[in-house]
Write an enzyme that holds these catalytic residues in place. Structure first.
Site, PDB file in Angstrom:
ATOM      1  N   HIS A 124      23.370 -37.189  11.275  1.00 22.64           N
ATOM      2  CA  HIS A 124      23.070 -35.797  10.953  1.00 22.64           C
ATOM      3  C   HIS A 124      21.735 -35.374  11.570  1.00 22.64           C
ATOM      4  O   HIS A 124      21.624 -34.297  12.156  1.00 22.64           O
ATOM      5  CB  HIS A 124      22.999 -35.611   9.427  1.00 22.64           C
ATOM      6  N   HIS A 173      20.537 -42.380   3.662  1.00 27.31           N
ATOM      7  CA  HIS A 173      19.731 -42.873   4.780  1.00 27.31           C
ATOM      8  C   HIS A 173      18.356 -43.314   4.305  1.00 27.31           C
ATOM      9  O   HIS A 173      17.830 -42.800   3.320  1.00 27.31           O
ATOM     10  CB  HIS A 173      19.547 -41.788   5.846  1.00 27.31           C
TER      11      HIS A 173
END
Length: 204
Positions: A124, A173
């Site tokens: 992303h 993440h």
């Protein structure tokens, strides 16, 4: 001189990326990643989570495709549209190759959304950084007024930062994944845009 400066900045970002890669492979950055998540986890609540899930959309595949479609509407030249699309495709390939080679597992602490791919670097973050960096590349070449260029640059920077933050907040993440994604994408875009003029002369 401008090209030399651009190459130098790209090399700096690549060094940052490689340094993060080394720290990830040697697991010397795990404590920092954990400590940062612990601090961010203190602000987790239903309202913030709803906002983070909305913000993270801008870095998703669908979000980036929507952004590319809108950009292609404003880009009047087919070469520019092709350059944007192919550069973003290159970013996707680079991200997936690195993920497969490194095979870093996702964080296992309280993920708020489900992700199945590997963690390093953040897809992303790489996508949103590359896309908005390209938007700014074309923006500053356009005849738009300086005021609008500054406003759009600030908005683009905020989107990149908030999407990056959302990935850590959502627990999918590590911070090092985010920093690696930003640095890798910026190095890539800085280097690829150096070829823009030569490619344009070649194909037009």
């Amino acid at each position: 001189m401008k090209k030399i400066i651009q190459i130098t900045i790209a090399v700096v970002f690549m060094i940052i990326f490689l340094s993060l890669l080394y720290l990830v492979l040697t697991k010397k950055i795990e404590n920092m990643d954990y400590n940062i998540y612990q601090r961010i986890s203190k602000i987790i609540n239903p309202t913030n989570t709803a906002w983070m899930k909305t913000i993270t959309f801008f870095g998703s595949l669908f979000g980036i495709i929507c952004g590319i479609a809108i950009s292609c509407f404003f880009l009047k030249k087919n070469f520019d549209r092709g350059f944007l699309c192919l550069t973003m495709l290159g970013e996707v390939i680079i991200n997936n190759v690195i993920k497969i080679l490194i095979k870093r597992p996702r964080p296992s602490i309280n993920p708020l959304v489900t992700e199945t791919s590997y963690s390093f670097p953040s897809g992303h973050t790489m996508a949103v950084t590359a896309f908005y960096a390209l938007v700014l590349f074309f923006l500053w070449k356009s005849p738009l007024s300086l005021m609008w260029k500054i406003i759009i640059t600030l908005i683009s920077s905020i989107i990149i930062l908030t999407v990056a933050f959302s990935r850590v907040y959502l627990g999918v993440h590590y911070t090092s994944d985010i920093l690696a994604g930003v640095s890798c994408s910026l190095a890539y875009v800085l280097l690829i845009t150096l070829c823009y003029t030569n490619l344009k002369e070649l194909f037009i």
